[in-house]
Design an enzyme around this catalytic site. Structure first.
Site, short mmCIF file in Angstrom:
data_model
loop_
_atom_site.label_atom_id
_atom_site.label_comp_id
_atom_site.label_asym_id
_atom_site.label_seq_id
_atom_site.Cartn_x
_atom_site.Cartn_y
_atom_site.Cartn_z
N GLY A 194 -10.31 -6.25 -4.27
CA GLY A 194 -8.96 -6.68 -4.63
C GLY A 194 -8.30 -7.49 -3.54
CG ASP A 195 -7.61 -5.76 0.17
OD1 ASP A 195 -6.42 -5.67 -0.11
OD2 ASP A 195 -8.33 -4.78 0.45
NE ARG A 196 -12.07 -13.53 -0.25
CZ ARG A 196 -11.99 -14.31 0.78
NH1 ARG A 196 -12.78 -14.12 1.83
NH2 ARG A 196 -11.12 -15.29 0.82
CE1 TYR A 207 -4.50 -0.99 0.11
CE2 TYR A 207 -3.28 -2.99 0.60
CZ TYR A 207 -4.44 -2.37 0.19
OH TYR A 207 -5.55 -3.12 -0.15
#
Length: 474
Positions: free
Chosen positions: A260-262, A137
């Site tokens: 996107g994290d999933r 990030y």
């Protein structure tokens, strides 16, 4: 095998309410806030998603020494956390929503910090991985030279998934797949547009294909998966000449946050299971769509632990709650996939070779091993006022450092029956000193169809003997 998420974390705050009027001071909506939710964001959100699904996950990151950093630790309950100091304020991103519509976001502590240091414990935790997710990030963790060198070496033997950020460094060479979204991919490819060799001099009608081909060569990764929202994703691989379109089902989703994290969490699970990348990508895209259809991040349960009182911890307490893989979620996930849940129990005060051999033998009996650990007060009642020698949180941490142990459940009772009734393992294991006798827990375990087994016992090795030898030395 453990999934390791390494990257930057932040505290996400959602203020939600209704906007029915404009401010008299300026033509802006007034939001009457009716709810406030806080959660771990960035790499913390990826790790939380995996933990909620019951996967053994370790989060390697850095945390600020401030109130937001302490809140992040609370919201990472259920995740094995290995962290170092960031030396910087913890980033906080606050979103204001009116109904399902975002109104404004304001950021605190989000100026670019220096690249943080990696502790030995952090690097060792990454080395334990069966698969690594780099959740970058743009706050410096992925730029650490020691970490990058380690990841480049690991990429030759295990899947490394790199979720890049426009402000972050390039992925290390050789990773299994890089997962930019379309905007990130086209922006990064444009920066390399003068390097005509990066795309072989070819022109593509599809901007996603052109960008992915450019980045595949530039980053020297094995694959690039460009995510395209409701249009699914595009997979470009170094060993396949043709790109592969991965469709996404149509879902009604108001807030795409966390999709996107999933997706990268799903990729990690399926690659760890040995699925080929095209199949893993298709499943991960489907799961990201399901995640949004189910409410997205707003539907995630709040796992924050209760605030600890200030001042010294009372006798029998070990301070803040230990953050480990949630044993009940792990048991549910293993059973749901047709696996066998194995559990064993004890005080494990001063780990010795006998413990190690017993635990290793128990783990061989199934697909995960959960240790039911006597709390400090329980040990004190069973062993006397001088025990335990090591507190329950340190004992749990030592157990979790062993490759054969997947989770620890601490219980306060004198016997593990209540913990077993909640966990309901398929196999309950005791040391072979019970050989020839019916185990005390047999009736309970057999009630749900479980079995009780013994594994070899090593009588020459005991905690009491070790403690007596240490007392002579001191």
């Amino acid at each position: 095998m453990r999934i390791v998420v390494v990257g930057d974390v932040m505290l996400d705050v959602d203020l939600s309410g209704e906007a029915t009027r404009l401010s008299p001071d300026a033509p802006v909506p007034v939001v009457d806030v009716t709810g406030t939710r806080r959660r771990a964001g960035g790499a913390g959100l990826v790790a939380r998603m995996l933990a909620e699904d019951g996967w053994p996950v370790t989060l390697v990151t850095v945390l600020g020494d401030d109130d937001a950093g302490r809140q992040l630790q609370d919201h990472l309950a259920g995740v094995r956390l290995v962290s170092g100091p960031s030396g910087h304020a913890s980033p906080v991103k606050t979103r204001v929503r009116a109904g399902s519509h975002p109104v404004v976001r304001f950021d605190q502590g989000c100026d670019k910090p220096p690249v943080p240091e990696m502790t030995g414990a952090m690097l060792r935790a990454v080395e334990e991985a069966g698969v690594v997710i780099v959740a970058d990030y743009g706050r410096g963790v992925a730029a650490n030279p020691q970490l990058r060198s380690l990841l480049a070496r690991l990429a030759a033997g295990i899947p490394v998934i790199w979720d890049p950020h426009p402000s972050g460094p390039e992925p290390v060479p050789g990773v299994a797949v890089v997962t930019p979204n379309l905007a990130e991919a086209t922006k990064a490819a444009a920066a390399y547009s003068q390097d005509r060799e990066a795309s072989g001099g070819q022109e593509h009608a599809d901007p996603a294909t052109a960008a992915a081909q450019t980045l595949l060569t530039r980053w020297a990764s094995r694959a690039v998966l460009v995510t395209r929202g409701e249009d699914g994703a595009l997979l470009v691989r170094a060993d396949e000449p043709e790109p592969l379109a991965v469709p996404a089902p149509r879902v009604a989703a108001g807030d795409p946050c966390g999709a996107g994290d999933r997706l990268v969490a799903g990729l990690a699970v399926h690659l760890l299971a040995g699925r080929p990348l095209p199949e893993a990508s298709a499943l991960a895209v489907q799961e990201a769509a399901d995640f949004l259809a189910a409410g997205g991040v707003s539907a995630l349960p709040d796992r924050a632990v209760e605030e600890q009182p200030s001042g010294p911890a009372p006798r029998g307490s070990s301070g803040p709650l230990l953050r480990t893989t949630e044993p009940l979620l792990l048991a549910r996930a293993v059973r749901g996939s047709g696996g066998t849940v194995v559990a064993t129990g004890g005080c494990f005060d001063l780990l010795h070779a006998g413990h190690v051999r017993t635990l290793a033998a128990a783990r061989e009996l199934g697909d995960c091993l959960i240790v039911c650990l006597n709390s400090d007060e329980s040990v004190r009642r069973l062993k006397g006022p001088e025990r335990p020698i090591i507190g329950q949180h340190d004992r749990a941490e030592l157990l979790l450092a062993m490759e054969c142990v997947d989770a620890v459940m601490v219980f306060d009772e004198d016997t593990p029956e209540a913990a077993l009734d909640r966990l309901r393992p398929d196999i309950w294991v005791k040391g072979g000193d019970y050989k020839g006798a019916r185990l005390p827990e047999s009736d309970l375990v057999e009630r749900w169809g479980g079995r009780c087994l013994t594994v070899p016992f090593h009588p020459a090795r005991s905690t009491t003997g070790l403690a007596e030898a240490l007392a002579k030395v001191s």
